[in-house]
Design an enzyme around this catalytic site. Structure first.
Site, PDB file in Angstrom:
ATOM      1  N   ASN A 107       0.796  -1.236   0.000  1.00 56.74           N
ATOM      2  CA  ASN A 107       0.000   0.000   0.000  1.00 56.74           C
ATOM      3  C   ASN A 107       0.823   1.278   0.000  1.00 56.74           C
ATOM      4  O   ASN A 107       0.281   2.368  -0.175  1.00 56.74           O
ATOM      5  CB  ASN A 107      -0.945   0.020   1.208  1.00 56.74           C
ATOM      6  CG  ASN A 107      -0.205   0.031   2.534  1.00 56.74           C
ATOM      7  OD1 ASN A 107       0.418  -0.959   2.894  1.00 56.74           O
ATOM      8  ND2 ASN A 107      -0.263   1.139   3.257  1.00 56.74           N
TER       9      ASN A 107
ATOM     10  N   ARG B  28      -2.178  -4.982   5.457  1.00 63.04           N
ATOM     11  CA  ARG B  28      -2.931  -5.381   6.645  1.00 63.04           C
ATOM     12  C   ARG B  28      -4.102  -4.446   6.904  1.00 63.04           C
ATOM     13  O   ARG B  28      -5.108  -4.850   7.479  1.00 63.04           O
ATOM     14  CB  ARG B  28      -2.007  -5.436   7.859  1.00 63.04           C
ATOM     15  CG  ARG B  28      -1.314  -4.142   8.220  1.00 63.04           C
ATOM     16  CD  ARG B  28      -0.336  -4.355   9.358  1.00 63.04           C
ATOM     17  NE  ARG B  28       0.436  -3.161   9.652  1.00 63.04           N
ATOM     18  CZ  ARG B  28       1.411  -3.119  10.567  1.00 63.04           C
ATOM     19  NH1 ARG B  28       1.715  -4.212  11.236  1.00 63.04           N
ATOM     20  NH2 ARG B  28       2.071  -2.008  10.783  1.00 63.04           N
TER      21      ARG B  28
ATOM     22  N   ASN C 218       7.594  -8.195   0.418  1.00 59.61           N
ATOM     23  CA  ASN C 218       8.099  -6.851   0.711  1.00 59.61           C
ATOM     24  C   ASN C 218       7.766  -6.395   2.130  1.00 59.61           C
ATOM     25  O   ASN C 218       8.512  -5.615   2.715  1.00 59.61           O
ATOM     26  CB  ASN C 218       7.508  -5.864  -0.298  1.00 59.61           C
ATOM     27  CG  ASN C 218       7.716  -4.419   0.117  1.00 59.61           C
ATOM     28  OD1 ASN C 218       8.819  -3.884   0.046  1.00 59.61           O
ATOM     29  ND2 ASN C 218       6.642  -3.773   0.592  1.00 59.61           N
TER      30      ASN C 218
ATOM     31  N   SER D 177      18.265  -6.928   2.519  1.00 57.15           N
ATOM     32  CA  SER D 177      19.016  -5.716   2.843  1.00 57.15           C
ATOM     33  C   SER D 177      20.494  -6.042   2.909  1.00 57.15           C
ATOM     34  O   SER D 177      20.877  -7.165   3.275  1.00 57.15           O
ATOM     35  CB  SER D 177      18.559  -5.156   4.190  1.00 57.15           C
ATOM     36  OG  SER D 177      19.431  -4.125   4.638  1.00 57.15           O
TER      37      SER D 177
ATOM     38  N   TYR E  98      17.074  -6.375  13.010  1.00 55.20           N
ATOM     39  CA  TYR E  98      16.773  -6.259  11.574  1.00 55.20           C
ATOM     40  C   TYR E  98      17.812  -7.028  10.759  1.00 55.20           C
ATOM     41  O   TYR E  98      17.467  -7.758   9.822  1.00 55.20           O
ATOM     42  CB  TYR E  98      16.758  -4.788  11.177  1.00 55.20           C
ATOM     43  CG  TYR E  98      16.378  -4.528   9.740  1.00 55.20           C
ATOM     44  CD1 TYR E  98      15.045  -4.535   9.350  1.00 55.20           C
ATOM     45  CD2 TYR E  98      17.356  -4.274   8.780  1.00 55.20           C
ATOM     46  CE1 TYR E  98      14.691  -4.297   8.026  1.00 55.20           C
ATOM     47  CE2 TYR E  98      17.008  -4.027   7.467  1.00 55.20           C
ATOM     48  CZ  TYR E  98      15.673  -4.046   7.088  1.00 55.20           C
ATOM     49  OH  TYR E  98      15.324  -3.814   5.774  1.00 55.20           O
TER      50      TYR E  98
ATOM     51  N   LYS F  17      17.038 -10.380   8.327  1.00 51.55           N
ATOM     52  CA  LYS F  17      17.311 -10.419   6.893  1.00 51.55           C
ATOM     53  C   LYS F  17      18.351 -11.485   6.545  1.00 51.55           C
ATOM     54  O   LYS F  17      18.259 -12.146   5.502  1.00 51.55           O
ATOM     55  CB  LYS F  17      17.761  -9.041   6.407  1.00 51.55           C
ATOM     56  CG  LYS F  17      16.674  -7.987   6.477  1.00 51.55           C
ATOM     57  CD  LYS F  17      15.444  -8.365   5.662  1.00 51.55           C
ATOM     58  CE  LYS F  17      14.424  -7.235   5.614  1.00 51.55           C
ATOM     59  NZ  LYS F  17      13.215  -7.585   4.829  1.00 51.55           N
TER      60      LYS F  17
ATOM     61  N   VAL G  51      16.304   3.311   0.705  1.00 50.49           N
ATOM     62  CA  VAL G  51      15.264   4.029  -0.029  1.00 50.49           C
ATOM     63  C   VAL G  51      14.531   5.003   0.886  1.00 50.49           C
ATOM     64  O   VAL G  51      14.326   4.746   2.082  1.00 50.49           O
ATOM     65  CB  VAL G  51      14.276   3.015  -0.645  1.00 50.49           C
ATOM     66  CG1 VAL G  51      13.164   3.735  -1.415  1.00 50.49           C
ATOM     67  CG2 VAL G  51      15.020   2.056  -1.576  1.00 50.49           C
TER      68      VAL G  51
ATOM     69  N   THR H  27      11.588   6.122   2.399  1.00 52.93           N
ATOM     70  CA  THR H  27      10.241   5.650   2.720  1.00 52.93           C
ATOM     71  C   THR H  27       9.908   6.042   4.153  1.00 52.93           C
ATOM     72  O   THR H  27      10.733   6.613   4.864  1.00 52.93           O
ATOM     73  CB  THR H  27      10.141   4.117   2.592  1.00 52.93           C
ATOM     74  OG1 THR H  27      10.997   3.516   3.585  1.00 52.93           O
ATOM     75  CG2 THR H  27      10.547   3.644   1.211  1.00 52.93           C
ATOM     76  N   ASP H  28       8.700   5.686   4.591  1.00 45.26           N
ATOM     77  CA  ASP H  28       8.327   5.924   5.989  1.00 45.26           C
ATOM     78  C   ASP H  28       9.293   5.214   6.928  1.00 45.26           C
ATOM     79  O   ASP H  28       9.599   5.716   8.018  1.00 45.26           O
ATOM     80  CB  ASP H  28       6.905   5.430   6.257  1.00 45.26           C
ATOM     81  CG  ASP H  28       5.848   6.302   5.618  1.00 45.26           C
ATOM     82  OD1 ASP H  28       6.205   7.379   5.103  1.00 45.26           O
ATOM     83  OD2 ASP H  28       4.662   5.916   5.630  1.00 45.26           O
TER      84      ASP H  28
END
Length: 301
Positions: free
Chosen positions: A12, A35, A88, A166, A225, A229, A256, A258-259
């Protein structure tokens, strides 16, 4: 009946939304999952407003078995197969503090690791609970999705799984040399062993920061994290060996904006997504069990 069918998790916003747009632009029927139903439906309407009518929304939370089963049943009934699965959806494994970087600390020349250090200074901190959620989502949740959708991928003439990974998951960041070698030995590595490694890290998270540092896990403020990964990479290689008719690959989209990075990354979502889509649309018979970085195969180490 349309040609290729793709599922994109976390579709989304950010990289996921761009992956959906680019796949649909290449003639693929895309099932965008998220979700949050409201946000997912709005994302589909946005893409349809761009003339991409082959995008469908279906709700899914990758840590919820029931929602995963609903998606699997929908795909089986509607299409009878799945050609591309792009995993993703994921979380950063950090507690959010604020949504901006101090403006005096930003320059375009800073590399990924310098920028991560700044993010940790201003916007995030690593906690046990956030770290465990990261493992549950990025590793166990992705595995749940793959397990449920694998029969549909095997029903395809050219099934592909693309796991968004990543560079932080590269094994060179592990301080334990024996563990590095073990996770890189794809001929002997098993799913059970990868699960055990993740469980051991989770146990050390419970024991505290000192245990994480002493045991040779990835150093730094994003250890959960990194482990999530690295484990996903290792599991991807096990899966590729187990199912040679399905292309299973990992791709680092880059750092990137992103949020997740509070828009402090180095690349726009369009470029990060393009790197993912390039792997998803590799020619038939292409590599499997591989890791891609900057559109080229790269070592897992």
């Amino acid at each position: 009946m349309p040609g290729r069918i793709a599922v994109v998790t976390g579709g989304n916003k950010g990289i996921g939304l761009e992956v959906c747009r680019q796949l649909a632009g290449n003639g693929v029927t895309v099932v965008l999952t998220a979700r949050d139903e409201t946000k997912g439906a709005a994302a589909v309407e946005k893409l349809r407003g761009m003339g991409l009518s082959s995008v469908i929304f279906h709700q899914m939370e990758i840590t919820d078995d029931t929602s995963i089963s609903r998606l699997a049943n929908f795909l089986k009934t509607r299409f009878g197969k799945l050609d591309i699965l792009v995993n993703n959806a994921g979380v950063v494994g950090l507690e959010f503090l604020q949504d901006r970087i101090d403006g005096t600390s930003t320059t375009s020349e800073k590399d990924t690791y310098e920028r991560i250090d700044l993010l940790m200074k201003w916007c995030f901190r690593e906690t046990r609970d956030a770290g465990k959620e990261c493992l549950r989502t990025n590793y166990h949740g992705t595995k749940q999705v793959i397990g449920a959708l694998l029969p549909l991928l095997l029903a395809s003439d050219d099934g592909r799984i693309v796991n968004v990974s990543s560079e932080l998951g590269q094994l060179r960041l592990f301080g334990d040399e024996a563990l590095r070698r073990e996770l890189d030995d794809v001929e002997t590595l098993t799913e059970e062993r990868v699960d055990a490694v993740v469980a051991a890290f989770a146990s050390d998270l419970d024991a505290g920061v000192a245990a994480v540092a002493v045991r040779g896990w990835p150093d730094g403020a994003m250890s959960a994290y990194a482990v999530s990964k690295a484990a996903l990479n290792a599991y991807s290689r096990v899966l590729a060996r187990r199912h040679p008719t399905v292309r299973v690959n990992c791709v680092h989209p880059g750092f990137v904006r992103t949020d997740m990075t509070v828009n402090f990354g180095l690349l726009p979502p369009e470029e990060g997504a393009a790197r993912v889509v390039a792997v998803a649309l590799l020619p038939a018979g292409g590599p499997t069990g591989a890791y891609f970085e900057e559109r080229r195969e790269a070592p897992f180490v």
